[in-house]
Scaffold this active site. Structure first.
Site, PDB file in Angstrom:
ATOM      1  N   GLU A   1       2.998   4.423   1.872  1.00 15.11           N
ATOM      2  CA  GLU A   1       2.813   2.973   2.003  1.00 15.11           C
ATOM      3  C   GLU A   1       4.033   2.239   1.457  1.00 15.11           C
ATOM      4  O   GLU A   1       4.741   2.737   0.569  1.00 15.11           O
ATOM      5  CB  GLU A   1       1.558   2.570   1.203  1.00 15.11           C
ATOM      6  CG  GLU A   1       1.246   1.085   1.235  1.00 15.11           C
ATOM      7  CD  GLU A   1      -0.138   0.733   0.693  1.00 15.11           C
ATOM      8  OE1 GLU A   1      -0.760   1.583   0.040  1.00 15.11           O
ATOM      9  OE2 GLU A   1      -0.581  -0.411   0.944  1.00 15.11           O
TER      10      GLU A   1
ATOM     11  N   ASN B   1      -7.582  -1.317   7.635  1.00 20.28           N
ATOM     12  CA  ASN B   1      -7.667  -0.557   6.387  1.00 20.28           C
ATOM     13  C   ASN B   1      -8.628  -1.261   5.431  1.00 20.28           C
ATOM     14  O   ASN B   1      -8.443  -2.444   5.131  1.00 20.28           O
ATOM     15  CB  ASN B   1      -6.281  -0.479   5.729  1.00 20.28           C
ATOM     16  CG  ASN B   1      -6.334   0.201   4.365  1.00 20.28           C
ATOM     17  OD1 ASN B   1      -6.453   1.416   4.287  1.00 20.28           O
ATOM     18  ND2 ASN B   1      -6.277  -0.587   3.294  1.00 20.28           N
ATOM     19  N   GLU B   2      -9.627  -0.545   5.006  1.00 16.59           N
ATOM     20  CA  GLU B   2     -10.582  -1.073   4.020  1.00 16.59           C
ATOM     21  C   GLU B   2     -10.961  -2.518   4.359  1.00 16.59           C
ATOM     22  O   GLU B   2     -10.806  -3.432   3.540  1.00 16.59           O
ATOM     23  CB  GLU B   2     -10.005  -0.959   2.593  1.00 16.59           C
ATOM     24  CG  GLU B   2      -9.747   0.483   2.193  1.00 16.59           C
ATOM     25  CD  GLU B   2      -9.303   0.678   0.748  1.00 16.59           C
ATOM     26  OE1 GLU B   2      -9.150  -0.321   0.023  1.00 16.59           O
ATOM     27  OE2 GLU B   2      -9.121   1.845   0.349  1.00 16.59           O
TER      28      GLU B   2
ATOM     29  N   TYR C   1     -10.925   7.670  -4.491  1.00 14.13           N
ATOM     30  CA  TYR C   1     -10.009   8.022  -5.580  1.00 14.13           C
ATOM     31  C   TYR C   1     -10.806   8.581  -6.751  1.00 14.13           C
ATOM     32  O   TYR C   1     -11.984   8.262  -6.924  1.00 14.13           O
ATOM     33  CB  TYR C   1      -9.216   6.784  -6.017  1.00 14.13           C
ATOM     34  CG  TYR C   1      -8.175   6.378  -4.986  1.00 14.13           C
ATOM     35  CD1 TYR C   1      -6.944   7.022  -4.950  1.00 14.13           C
ATOM     36  CD2 TYR C   1      -8.435   5.407  -4.035  1.00 14.13           C
ATOM     37  CE1 TYR C   1      -5.991   6.679  -3.997  1.00 14.13           C
ATOM     38  CE2 TYR C   1      -7.490   5.058  -3.073  1.00 14.13           C
ATOM     39  CZ  TYR C   1      -6.271   5.708  -3.074  1.00 14.13           C
ATOM     40  OH  TYR C   1      -5.327   5.376  -2.134  1.00 14.13           O
TER      41      TYR C   1
ATOM     42  N   GLU D   1      -7.228   8.490   2.381  1.00 14.19           N
ATOM     43  CA  GLU D   1      -6.716   8.134   1.055  1.00 14.19           C
ATOM     44  C   GLU D   1      -7.591   8.832   0.030  1.00 14.19           C
ATOM     45  O   GLU D   1      -8.808   8.612  -0.002  1.00 14.19           O
ATOM     46  CB  GLU D   1      -6.771   6.620   0.803  1.00 14.19           C
ATOM     47  CG  GLU D   1      -5.696   5.844   1.505  1.00 14.19           C
ATOM     48  CD  GLU D   1      -5.686   4.368   1.118  1.00 14.19           C
ATOM     49  OE1 GLU D   1      -5.995   4.034  -0.042  1.00 14.19           O
ATOM     50  OE2 GLU D   1      -5.387   3.552   2.007  1.00 14.19           O
TER      51      GLU D   1
ATOM     52  N   GLN E   1      -0.224   9.286  -2.933  1.00 13.54           N
ATOM     53  CA  GLN E   1       0.614   9.078  -1.762  1.00 13.54           C
ATOM     54  C   GLN E   1       1.772  10.080  -1.806  1.00 13.54           C
ATOM     55  O   GLN E   1       1.926  10.802  -2.776  1.00 13.54           O
ATOM     56  CB  GLN E   1       1.112   7.652  -1.717  1.00 13.54           C
ATOM     57  CG  GLN E   1       0.004   6.610  -1.624  1.00 13.54           C
ATOM     58  CD  GLN E   1       0.526   5.207  -1.265  1.00 13.54           C
ATOM     59  OE1 GLN E   1       1.700   4.980  -1.022  1.00 13.54           O
ATOM     60  NE2 GLN E   1      -0.412   4.241  -1.279  1.00 13.54           N
TER      61      GLN E   1
HETATM   62  O1  AHR Z   1      -3.220   3.669  -2.196  1.00 11.90           O
HETATM   63  C1  AHR Z   1      -3.236   2.426  -2.810  1.00 11.90           C
HETATM   64  C2  AHR Z   1      -4.249   1.468  -2.194  1.00 11.90           C
HETATM   65  O2  AHR Z   1      -5.550   1.939  -2.428  1.00 11.90           O
HETATM   66  C3  AHR Z   1      -4.181   1.296  -0.701  1.00 11.90           C
HETATM   67  O3  AHR Z   1      -3.237   0.370  -0.316  1.00 11.90           O
HETATM   68  C4  AHR Z   1      -5.566   0.798  -0.370  1.00 11.90           C
HETATM   69  O4  AHR Z   1      -5.964   1.132   0.926  1.00 11.90           O
HETATM   70  C5  AHR Z   1      -6.432   1.451  -1.429  1.00 11.90           C
HETATM   71  O5  AHR Z   1      -7.334   0.594  -1.978  1.00 11.90           O
END
Ligand code: AHR
Length: 539
Positions: free
Chosen positions: A53, A200-201, A287, A343, A392
């Site tokens: 990103e 995205n999201e 995450y 992600e 990432q």
């Molecule tokens: O990876 C960092 C961020 O986390 C991304 O931009 C977003 O999609 C997520 O919330």
């Protein structure tokens, strides 16, 4: 006044220091049998994808240094990073974001470098976004590393026409005005786009939409953002090309078990008019944090209890994939729609002294171990999880590579990805595994986690993670149809679970060769504590 958070951290560190380094050191005898005759689904190579990103130094500095940089580069793309990534056989790169994708306008990043539009990256710290790394530079980069594109289009602040034009610019081979513009900018032949992320999201940084609003918009993108590359399009909307671009719609929030969004998306998919629009995947982001929560835990200097919490939270990935897959199964028992975990990773407190919105963090042996567990989880769900991208690629979150101007280091997570290369497109093989137990405080976990697969060349590969930071593991390993003579591969471990590679000592955590030979008809793998081992089993 000392905050509660700081007090908890000091207490955790004191407990860690007080704990004996090898509190329990005997190796329990475990067993593992690979069911060689029961080939499962293919472990799609795309689950080894990467996310890059425009965030912090993930692109600028990490990948792009510009053609006039003293750092060795090819057309502005740094050569050390390219060489390292080539060894991973990265199948797909997801770009340009993330949240950034929802304010990205592709026209800012094409044409002569001196006419690119400079904006502020309002998602990530209001820093200048010079757009010197745009469409041509991205495709040059993925061609240099031998990968494919997973593009995310801007659904929140962009227009449908803008997205459709971008796809035409990239993929048209006929002499449309946009294809001619691409050729004038240096690229006569079209590129391929393997995945198209439709936003995205969208429930958060991608527009804070309700699922109903998103579905109505998403359908239009799925219908009108055409991939025109003749390698990927039959030119007839009634005939889908076998290489057709896979459209990935925004899926559920991956850190809870609320399935409303998944349910609504799958209802929309069920009602699709397949000759006009469809989707081939749902995005799933998750995450992992530790005891202090996502974005809070330190990268090093954590306690054993904190380590165990991270492992436990990683297994939450398995639970949530199961929950959302079960909903998808009700609408799609044939698993046509993939779950794209595009992600995931460990999200820690940012490195001291860095811009907190650059999301820079160190990467320890623990993070390599967690990467192996996530990859094993995806492999076990290979029928539904057919794409994943670690967050990432360079310098951001759980990255493969860290750079500091001209210096570069490879992280433990990098090495795990390199060791797992034989699993790309391999057939999953079920295993019977006595997983043992590892306890830390009130947390009980398996001692070992493993997957096996038959690689594309027919060889049988095994990946085993010894989660226990204190005890080695001894695993008597068998194949169901034939005696196994030896295991040859690599093992990744280090002195401590929080060992890291640094720019001054880049080989603290690096794999070394691993060999085991059968004796008395049994092959015993002796695995060090806190390790990831990947071996080829030879009958
Ligand atoms: O990876 C960092 C961020 O986390 C991304 O931009 C977003 O999609 C997520 O919330």
């Amino acid at each position: 006044m000392i905050s509660k958070l700081v007090r908890r951290t000091i207490l955790a560190l004191a407990l860690a220091a007080a704990a004996p380094a090898h509190a329990q050191s005997s190796a329990p005898a475990l067993s593992l049998t690979v069911q060689t005759e029961l080939a499962g689904p293919v472990i799609n190579r795309d689950i080894f994808g990467q996310f890059a990103e425009h965030l912090g130094t993930g692109i600028y500095g990490g990948v792009w240094v510009g053609p006039r940089s003293p750092i060795a580069n090819v057309r502005g793309i740094r050569s050390d990073v390219v060489a390292a990534l080539r060894a991973l056989r990265v199948p797909v790169v997801r770009w340009p974001g993330g949240c950034f994708a929802e304010e990205y306008h592709w026209r800012d990043g094409v044409g002569p470098a001196n006419r690119r539009v400079t904006r502020l990256n309002t998602s990530w710290g209001n820093v200048l976004e010079p757009n010197t790394f745009g469409t041509h530079e991205f495709f040059d980069f993925i061609e240099q590393i031998g990968s494919e594109a997973s593009l995310t289009v801007n659904v929140a602040s962009g227009t449908l026409q803008e997205a459709a034009d971008w796809l035409e610019y990239i993929t048209a081979d006929q002499a449309t005005t946009l294809a001619r513009e691409r050729a004038a900018n240096g690229r006569p032949t079209p590129w391929r786009v393997k995945h198209l992320g439709i936003g995205n999201e969208s429930w958060a940084c991608g527009g804070a939409m309700t699922v109903d609003t998103y579905v109505e918009r998403m359908k239009l993108y799925a219908m009108f953002a055409h991939n025109l590359n003749p390698e990927q399009s039959s030119g007839n909307r009634f005939v889908r090309s076998p290489n057709a671009m896979q459209r990935i719609a925004v899926g559920p929030m991956g850190d809870d078990a609320n399935t409303d969004w998944t349910e609504a998306m799958m209802q929309a998919w069920q009602r699709r008019d397949r000759y006009r629009w469809s989707i081939e995947g749902l995005q799933f982001h998750r995450y992992t944090g530790g005891p202090l929560g996502v974005m809070r835990d330190p990268a090093t200097g954590f306690s054993e209890q904190a380590y165990a919490t991270f492992v436990q939270n990683t297994y939450g990935m398995d639970r949530l994939i199961s929950v959302h897959s079960a909903v998808m199964d009700r609408y799609d028992p044939d698993k046509q729609v993939m779950l794209s975990v595009d992600e995931f990773g460990v999200w820690l407190a940012p490195t001291a002294g860095t811009n907190p919105l650059f999301l820079q963090q160190q990467n320890s042996l623990r993070d390599g171990i967690l990467a192996s567990l996530n990859l094993n989880i995806f492999a076990r769900h290979a029928d539904r999880v057919r794409m994943a991208a670690v967050a990432q690629m360079v310098n951001v979150l759980q990255s493969m590579i860290l750079t500091d101007n001209e210096r570069m280091l490879l992280t433990p997570t990098y090495y795990v990805y390199r060791m797992y290369v034989p699993f790309q497109d391999a057939h999953f093989l079920p295993i019977d595994l006595d997983r043992g137990a590892y306890r830390s405080g009130d947390i009980e976990l398996p001692q070992v986690d493993a997957i096996a697969a038959r690689a594309t060349d027919g060889a049988i590969w095994l990946a085993v993670t010894n989660i226990d930071p204190n005890r080695p593991a001894e695993i008597t390993t068998r194949l169901t149809n034939v005696a196994v003579r030896s295991a040859v591969g690599e093992v990744l471990s280090a002195a401590q679970v929080d060992s890291v590679n640094t720019f001054d000592d880049a080989n603290v955590v690096a794999p070394r060769g691993f060999t085991a030979d059968a004796s008395g008809g049994a092959l015993v793998l002796r695995l060090p504590p806190k390790s990831v081992t990947v071996v080829r089993l030879t009958p």
